[in-house]
Scaffold this active site. Structure first.
Site, short mmCIF file in Angstrom:
data_model
loop_
_atom_site.label_atom_id
_atom_site.label_comp_id
_atom_site.label_asym_id
_atom_site.label_seq_id
_atom_site.Cartn_x
_atom_site.Cartn_y
_atom_site.Cartn_z
N GLY A 1 46.83 32.50 39.42
CA GLY A 1 47.58 31.46 40.12
C GLY A 1 47.34 30.11 39.48
N SER A 2 47.46 29.08 40.28
CA SER A 2 47.37 27.72 39.72
C SER A 2 45.91 27.33 39.48
CB SER A 2 47.98 26.73 40.70
OG SER A 2 47.20 26.70 41.88
N GLY B 1 42.35 28.05 41.52
CA GLY B 1 41.13 28.50 40.83
C GLY B 1 39.94 27.60 41.08
N CYS C 1 53.03 32.31 33.09
CA CYS C 1 51.88 31.46 32.77
C CYS C 1 51.82 31.24 31.27
CB CYS C 1 50.59 31.99 33.36
SG CYS C 1 50.28 33.67 32.93
N GLU D 1 42.71 33.72 36.10
CA GLU D 1 43.85 33.55 35.19
C GLU D 1 44.68 32.42 35.79
OE1 GLU D 1 44.18 34.96 32.46
OE2 GLU D 1 43.12 36.87 32.61
C1 UN1 Z 1 51.83 35.83 33.65
O1 UN1 Z 1 52.72 35.04 33.42
O2 UN1 Z 1 51.08 35.71 34.66
O3 UN1 Z 1 52.34 37.59 27.97
C2 UN1 Z 1 51.57 37.05 32.83
C3 UN1 Z 1 53.23 37.61 28.84
C4 UN1 Z 1 53.24 38.74 29.82
C5 UN1 Z 1 52.30 38.49 30.95
C6 UN1 Z 1 52.45 37.16 31.62
N1 UN1 Z 1 52.87 39.94 29.13
O4 UN1 Z 1 54.10 36.74 28.91
#
Ligand code: UN1
Length: 509
Positions: free
Chosen positions: A241-242, A246, A297, A263
């Protein structure tokens, strides 16, 4: 320009019900949570959220199941994950339907998300026979020194809306072969996807005769998440998440000496060197900046372009942006689906207006595509903004398709700009100069957990470890040896001589 044509909310509701039926998942009737769709921005169904008693029961059950599951041989645990992978293959389209309905992903990316789940299942099945420890040379005669790996406990998985299924599977497939059990709190925005995943795993559990409670789903909001964070029965909290989230989770888990795997946000950049193949670069940039409507992300948020190629690249990029098909994510021609919510659109607009106040120039996009039949849906043209420096707004992660373009003159300047943000998830360089490519990947180059050459920042394969540094949280999930986060190691010293010898030449008695 023709307007956006969308399916009706009724049609989406029916499609969601049909997918859930095929998977065998029931929607828990009740209140507390709503399933919604960003495709039309409307409400689908009400669902029951987990209360205090249900959360307590799930934690106790997952802990009890752990005591059983941890003694099941790892290759047999792999059989459960193999069965899950088979069921995911059968229900790939159903799960993709739900992902599109709840997260707004275009068809190909929704199917790709399920493919990523299948891939991690395959990986984890292999892993179930490869949870290797080491034998270490002992300094003492007649001694063996070894490292062994053991299941950790219950893993609490807290996941985000943007990869509502794949991130769960990275954690769950690996945790299960490692001998852990899992309690999952998905995003409140994607309850239907999580019900389907939970049901498929429950079917796999029945098929192979694994303990029922190796996995428990808890639908709910902050209160459920806080229980996972604070409860000592949760050995590892794996949270996506953000950075803001975290910052709360990390210290709270650490205060009880629990483990966390974080993450968090990214602010990913690509360096475009003067020797770059611009065709390749434009394709890579557009996929990484615009894919998933800028809500990965790993989304590309900053372009750091050499001054000599900046004008040409910007011209080609803005031409590509003008042609992007925006609209119904179920339409196979669409490349840009909706943002998750009207608030997400507001945040994008806020960032756009701040960056323009700070001197940025809007080069493309940024306008809302209003849909008469769906006033709450948040469709937007992906935006490109040229900026002179990395002001505060550029250094923040805005979870939307908003790409900032900066220019550089020397390679050292490019690296300095690249690393001068709080986040450290993914990065890339487009260059045909091998020395530059290697310098970008070297210790003095990108400071991110993922660093690529001639490919964008998003779309990582599951075989490598996934995660990032600095404000991204430091966690590693998915492939490589990320499994070690889901186990505990023990160092064993075995004396097979008939006398006791002490390490460090100590004499005693
Ligand atoms: C995410 O955005 O939380 O590398 C994961 C990537 C994908 C996973 C993204 N395999 O863009």
């Amino acid at each position: 320009m023709t307007g956006i044509v969308l399916p009706t909310t009724d049609a989406l509701r029916t499609r969601a019900r049909a997918a859930l039926d095929r998977v065998g998942a029931a929607v828990p009737e009740g209140g507390g949570l709503s399933a919604r769709t960003p495709v039309t921005g409307e409400y689908l169904f009400g669902l029951a959220a987990a209360g205090h008693a249900e959360t307590e029961e799930a934690l106790a059950a997952a802990r009890a199941a752990f005591l059983d599951w941890r003694t099941t041989p790892a290759p047999r645990r792999g059989e459960l994950v193999r069965r899950l992978g088979e069921l995911l293959r059968v229900h790939q389209e159903d799960l993709a339907d739900l992902i599109t309905i709840e997260a707004g992903k275009i068809r190909s990316e929704a199917l790709g998300e399920v493919q990523e789940m299948i891939d991690i299942c395959d990986f984890a099945v292999g892993l179930s026979r490869q949870l290797y420890g080491r034998t270490i040379a002992s300094e003492r005669p007649g001694h063996r020194l070894a490292e062994t790996w053991h299941p950790l406990g219950v893993v609490g998985v807290i996941s985000a809306f943007n990869f509502p299924a794949a991130v769960w599977s990275w954690n769950t497939a690996v945790a299960l072969v490692c001998g852990d059990t899992v309690v999952w709190k998905p995003s409140e925005l994607t309850p239907l996807v999580s019900l389907a995943c939970d049901r498929l795993l429950a079917r796999a559990v029945d098929d192979v005769g694994a303990p029922r409670d190796v996995h428990r789903l808890l639908l709910g909001g902050r209160a459920v998440g806080e229980r996972l964070v604070d409860d000592p029965r949760i050995a590892l909290v794996s949270a996506t998440g953000s950075t803001r989230m975290g910052r709360e989770v990390g210290p709270r888990v650490a205060a009880r000496f629990g483990r966390s795997l974080l993450e968090l946000g990214g602010n990913n950049a690509a360096v475009i060197a003067p020797s770059a193949d611009l065709d390749l670069a434009v394709q890579g940039i557009v996929f990484s900046a615009v894919g998933t409507a800028g809500q990965r992300c790993t989304t590309l948020r900053r372009l750091i372009v050499h001054r000599d190629v900046a004008d040409t690249l910007v011209e080609r990029l803005t031409a590509a942006y003008q042609k992007l098909p925006i609209g119904d994510p179920f339409d196979r021609a669409t490349l840009v689906g909706p943002l998750i919510s009207a608030q997400a659109l507001e945040r994008m607009r806020g960032a756009l207006s701040r960056v323009r106040d700070e001197g940025g120039t809007l080069l493309a996009g940024g306008a809302r595509r209003a849909v008469e039949t769906a006033p709450h849906a948040a469709y937007v043209e992906p935006a490109v903004v040229r900026v002179d420096q990395q002001t505060d707004v550029v250094r923040e992660e805005t979870f939307a398709p908003l790409l900032y373009v900066l220019t550089y003159d020397t390679f050292d300047e490019a690296i300095a700009l690249h690393n001068d943000v709080p986040q450290g998830l993914s990065s890339s360089i487009f260059t045909r100069d091998q020395q530059e490519a290697e310098r970008f990947l070297s210790t003095e180059g990108s400071d991110c957990g993922i660093a690529n050459v001639n490919i964008g920042t998003s779309g990582a394969e599951i075989g490598g470890a996934f995660g990032g540094e600095k404000d991204t949280g430091g966690g590693r999930e998915s492939g490589s040896d990320a499994w070690r986060s889901y186990m505990r190691s023990a160092t064993n010293t075995i004396n097979y001589a008939s006398r006791l010898s002490l390490a460090q030449n100590v004499s005693f008695l």
